[in-house]
Design an enzyme around this catalytic site. Structure first.
Site, mmCIF file in Angstrom:
data_model
loop_
_atom_site.group_PDB
_atom_site.id
_atom_site.type_symbol
_atom_site.label_atom_id
_atom_site.label_comp_id
_atom_site.label_asym_id
_atom_site.label_seq_id
_atom_site.Cartn_x
_atom_site.Cartn_y
_atom_site.Cartn_z
ATOM 1 N N CYS A 93 75.266 19.423 28.315
ATOM 2 C CA CYS A 93 74.618 18.427 27.456
ATOM 3 C C CYS A 93 73.179 18.829 27.106
ATOM 4 C CB CYS A 93 74.688 17.046 28.106
ATOM 5 S SG CYS A 93 74.459 15.697 26.921
ATOM 6 N N ARG A 128 75.941 8.309 17.663
ATOM 7 C CA ARG A 128 75.938 8.843 19.024
ATOM 8 C C ARG A 128 77.373 9.059 19.487
ATOM 9 N NH1 ARG A 128 71.925 9.557 22.371
ATOM 10 N NH2 ARG A 128 72.388 9.933 24.573
ATOM 11 N N HIS A 194 80.144 15.502 30.778
ATOM 12 C CA HIS A 194 79.687 15.195 32.124
ATOM 13 C C HIS A 194 80.908 14.816 32.959
ATOM 14 C CE1 HIS A 194 75.532 15.142 30.723
ATOM 15 N NE2 HIS A 194 75.900 14.352 29.737
#
Length: 257
Positions: A93, A128, A194
């Site tokens: 990320c 997002r 993640h």
């Protein structure tokens, strides 16, 4: 006596807000389970980054943390020396973004220079990317493996000619909604999920170790642990696909209304 294989988590306090330290833990465990001595080292800003590690890990963080990490890593130089001597870097990320040529931060999308380890650039995306992500990774032997994880990023990443995609997206946004996820260039791999990523994807964890050690590791000797990990993966893949189907059903109902 051989030295332990050193796994280095870089700047946990800056780039570790999503539990990405677990990537270092699982790499160490998978070596120890095979009878290979391993050492997990966490290096914080202000301390030298050792240049004798086998695998280096960067995790997720916010804008100011990205800026600070780039500044510290350039000043220190240890990560660059380690890569020059053949170490492997796995960046997640925000860690992935700062490995590129440039990335943007803040409300005004200020362009910041990255570490230049990957031929990628990151800019603010139209929305997002948040939610389960499922991608298909082609292994070095030509077989494929599903990668599960959770993405949460506002930056969209595009690849230049010197980098290639790490995986193809089955569910989620990935790099920029173009069907690709992550980037690979030499022994540097960047990826958005993640979870942490490596405990959820044991084949990828072993790939990083094999790349660093230059040898094939083979299956874990403990069949019970392998079976438990396989079952967890099966459940996570099922959840991800269920989430996709649910999202599609909700969108269809919205269109009908």
């Amino acid at each position: 006596m051989n030295e332990p294989v050193k796994i280095v988590v870089v700047y946990q306090s800056l780039l570790g807000i999503y539990g990405d330290h677990g990537n270092g833990t699982v790499l160490t465990k998978r070596l120890v389970w095979r009878g290979i001595d391993a050492e997990l080292v966490t290096v914080e800003p202000g301390r030298p980054v050792p240049d004798d590690g086998a695998v280096y890990l960067l995790g997720g963080g916010e804008d100011l943390a990205q800026i600070a990490a780039v500044r510290e890593l350039k000043a220190d130089g240890g990560l660059f020396r380690a890569l020059d001597r053949g170490a492997v870097l796995f960046a997640v990320c925000a860690g992935y973004q700062i490995c590129g040529r440039s990335f943007t931060v803040g409300d005004h999308d200020e362009v910041m220079e990255g570490l230049g380890l990957l031929d990628v650039t990151t800019r603010r995306g139209p929305r997002r990317a948040v939610g389960e992500i499922l991608t298909r990774w082609e292994r070095p032997d030509g077989s494929t493996s599903l990668i599960t994880g959770f993405e949460n990023h506002g930056g969209y990443t595009t690849l230049g000619p010197d980098a290639r995609p790490f995986a193809q997206v089955e569910l989620g946004v990935g790099n920029c909604g173009d069907g690709t996820e992550g980037a690979v260039q030499g022994r540097v791999i960047g990826s958005y999920p993640h979870g942490p990523n490596l405990p959820r994807n044991p084949a990828l964890a072993d790939h990083l170790l094999e790349l660093a050690l230059g040898t094939e590791l083979g299956p874990l000797p403990n069949a019970r642990i392998s079976a438990e990990l396989d079952e967890l993966r099966r459940q996570r893949i099922a959840v991800a696909r269920h989430s996709r189907n649910l999202a599609e059903d909700t969108r269809w109902l919205g269109e009908r209304e």
